[in-house]
Design a protein around this motif. Structure first.
Motif, short mmCIF file in Angstrom:
data_model
loop_
_atom_site.label_atom_id
_atom_site.label_comp_id
_atom_site.label_asym_id
_atom_site.label_seq_id
_atom_site.Cartn_x
_atom_site.Cartn_y
_atom_site.Cartn_z
N LEU A 233 -10.53 -3.83 24.58
CA LEU A 233 -10.35 -3.22 25.90
C LEU A 233 -11.34 -2.10 26.21
CD1 LEU A 233 -8.54 -3.60 28.39
CD2 LEU A 233 -7.12 -1.72 27.53
N PRO A 234 -11.69 -1.24 25.26
CA PRO A 234 -12.67 -0.20 25.60
C PRO A 234 -14.00 -0.78 26.09
CG PRO A 234 -11.55 0.37 23.57
CD PRO A 234 -11.15 -1.05 23.89
N ARG A 235 -14.40 -1.88 25.49
CA ARG A 235 -15.63 -2.54 25.93
C ARG A 235 -15.43 -3.21 27.29
NH1 ARG A 235 -17.71 -8.18 23.52
NH2 ARG A 235 -19.65 -8.43 24.69
N LEU A 236 -14.30 -3.90 27.45
CA LEU A 236 -14.02 -4.62 28.69
C LEU A 236 -13.97 -3.67 29.88
CD1 LEU A 236 -13.21 -7.54 29.70
CD2 LEU A 236 -10.85 -6.73 29.58
N ASN A 237 -13.39 -2.48 29.66
CA ASN A 237 -13.23 -1.50 30.74
C ASN A 237 -14.37 -0.48 30.81
OD1 ASN A 237 -10.93 -2.65 31.75
ND2 ASN A 237 -9.50 -1.20 30.81
N ASN A 238 -15.40 -0.69 30.01
CA ASN A 238 -16.55 0.21 30.02
C ASN A 238 -16.11 1.67 29.80
OD1 ASN A 238 -19.10 -0.93 30.09
ND2 ASN A 238 -19.15 -1.15 32.31
N GLU A 239 -15.19 1.86 28.85
CA GLU A 239 -14.60 3.17 28.63
C GLU A 239 -15.40 4.07 27.68
OE1 GLU A 239 -10.01 3.24 28.58
OE2 GLU A 239 -10.52 1.26 27.81
N ARG B 178 -21.74 2.37 28.37
CA ARG B 178 -21.29 1.61 29.54
C ARG B 178 -22.37 0.63 29.97
NH1 ARG B 178 -18.66 6.98 31.11
NH2 ARG B 178 -16.64 6.66 30.11
N ASN B 179 -21.95 -0.60 30.16
CA ASN B 179 -22.87 -1.70 30.41
C ASN B 179 -22.90 -2.03 31.90
OD1 ASN B 179 -23.89 -4.47 30.65
ND2 ASN B 179 -23.81 -4.51 28.42
N SER B 180 -24.03 -1.84 32.53
CA SER B 180 -24.13 -2.07 33.97
C SER B 180 -23.97 -3.54 34.33
CB SER B 180 -25.47 -1.54 34.50
OG SER B 180 -26.56 -2.21 33.88
N THR B 181 -24.31 -4.44 33.40
CA THR B 181 -24.16 -5.88 33.67
C THR B 181 -22.70 -6.25 33.82
OG1 THR B 181 -26.20 -6.41 32.49
CG2 THR B 181 -24.63 -8.20 32.80
N TYR B 182 -21.84 -5.68 32.98
CA TYR B 182 -20.40 -5.97 33.09
C TYR B 182 -19.90 -5.53 34.47
CZ TYR B 182 -20.66 -6.10 27.93
OH TYR B 182 -20.99 -6.37 26.63
N LYS B 183 -20.33 -4.36 34.89
CA LYS B 183 -19.92 -3.84 36.19
C LYS B 183 -20.44 -4.73 37.32
CE LYS B 183 -20.42 0.22 39.20
NZ LYS B 183 -20.88 1.63 39.30
#
Length: 314
Positions: free
Chosen positions: A189-195, A200-205
């Protein structure tokens, strides 16, 4: 103008009009079931078929591993990887698709949206009781003495490598009073939510913010997702077990870590609250809140023939 000339002119006009008419092709959807479930179960198979019947769009329940056991024991990172592989192999989805997620299946769905490289586009995403901001207790147990002891035991070692690699819910169990360990050791979850600060991954966003519509359905009597407002990205403040923050009060939203604020400001997020227990959704609520996002907008031809359109069948 002679009869033949008039006929040719009429044909030309008809061709021109047809060229302006955009006949839509049904956008398919996929569904991800929750924990302790599998696509072959009547409940999930029937729900997928119901959505197909009501929307007129082809639907597919995507199985991850062997179903029930892997929904508990396979880490969510691997579940999301399998979902990505499967989606890219489905020719029916090559031009884009919609997603319906149920409970834990929503975290697989979001992993697919954010992490999958080279997959087809996702248009609409409908989340039913998704633990998007995490859960503060183990799901599907209850409130008895045994469950409380099991809950405390699992929490005591929930962030160990062994538990993280062998218990899917550990990937989104978030103890608000132990955020340091959560951010350091929780593997999903920390990775999924860019926490994680500085990671923090701009591609996920960008991928999440590219959705056309995001429908977040919370169940008013949900006792599985704790807190139930996690279905709307609400959670507790870091280091505290109260008060409960709305999605808009969290840093995930205000700092726009995954694009939720971007979507909301653009009017693309629907925060829906329905009566009922965990993923127990009344048919009328399915028709009102889910089906419209699985249907195409009426094409010109459909609008011209709206009076002859057949009624929806359950």
């Amino acid at each position: 103008m002679g009869h033949k000339g008039l006929k040719r002119s009429c044909v030309a006009v008809a061709v021109a009009l047809l060229a302006m008419v955009h006949v839509s092709v049904s956008v398919p959807f996929i569904m991800f079931h929750g924990i302790s479930a599998q696509c072959s179960n009547d409940r999930d198979a029937n729900f997928t078929q119901l959505l197909t019947n009501l929307s007129g769009s082809p639907g597919f329940c995507v199985e991850i591993g062997n179903g029930v056991a892997d929904s508990w024991l396979m880490p969510l990172t691997r579940q999301a990887e399998i979902a990505c592989e499967k989606v890219k192999q489905m020719k029916e989805l090559s031009q884009g698709y919609n997603i319906v997620g149920r409970s834990q299946g929503n975290l697989v769905a979001r992993g697919l949206i954010e992490f999958c490289d080279g997959g087809p586009p996702v248009y609409n995403y409908i989340s039913l009781a998704g633990p998007h901001a995490g859960i503060s207790s183990v799901p599907m147990c209850g409130s008895g003495l045994f469950c409380k002891l099991a809950d405390d035991l699992i929490k005591g070692d929930i962030y160990s490598d062994f538990i993280q690699d062998h218990l899917a819910p550990s990937g989104y169990l978030k103890i608000p009073t132990d955020m340091k360990k959560y951010l350091e050791s929780s593997k999903y979850l920390p990775r999924l939510n860019n926490e994680i600060p500085n990671q923090r991954n701009s591609t996920y966003k960008e991928r999440f913010a590219s959705l056309h519509n995001l429908v977040l359905v919370k169940f008013q009597d949900d006792k599985v997702i704790v807190p139930k407002d996690s279905s709307w990205f609400g959670f507790y403040p870091d280091g505290e077990s109260k008060p409960l923050l709305s999605a808009q009060q969290t840093k995930l939203y205000t700092e726009d870590w995954i694009g939720l604020k971007t979507l909301d400001v653009a009017g693309k997020v629907k925060f829906v609250s329905v009566a009922g227990e965990h993923i127990r959704m009344a048919d009328e609520d399915v028709v009102k809140y889910v089906v419209p996002y699985l249907q195409n907008k009426p094409s010109s031809v459909q609008r011209l023939n709206r009076n002859t359109k057949e009624p929806l069948r359950p």
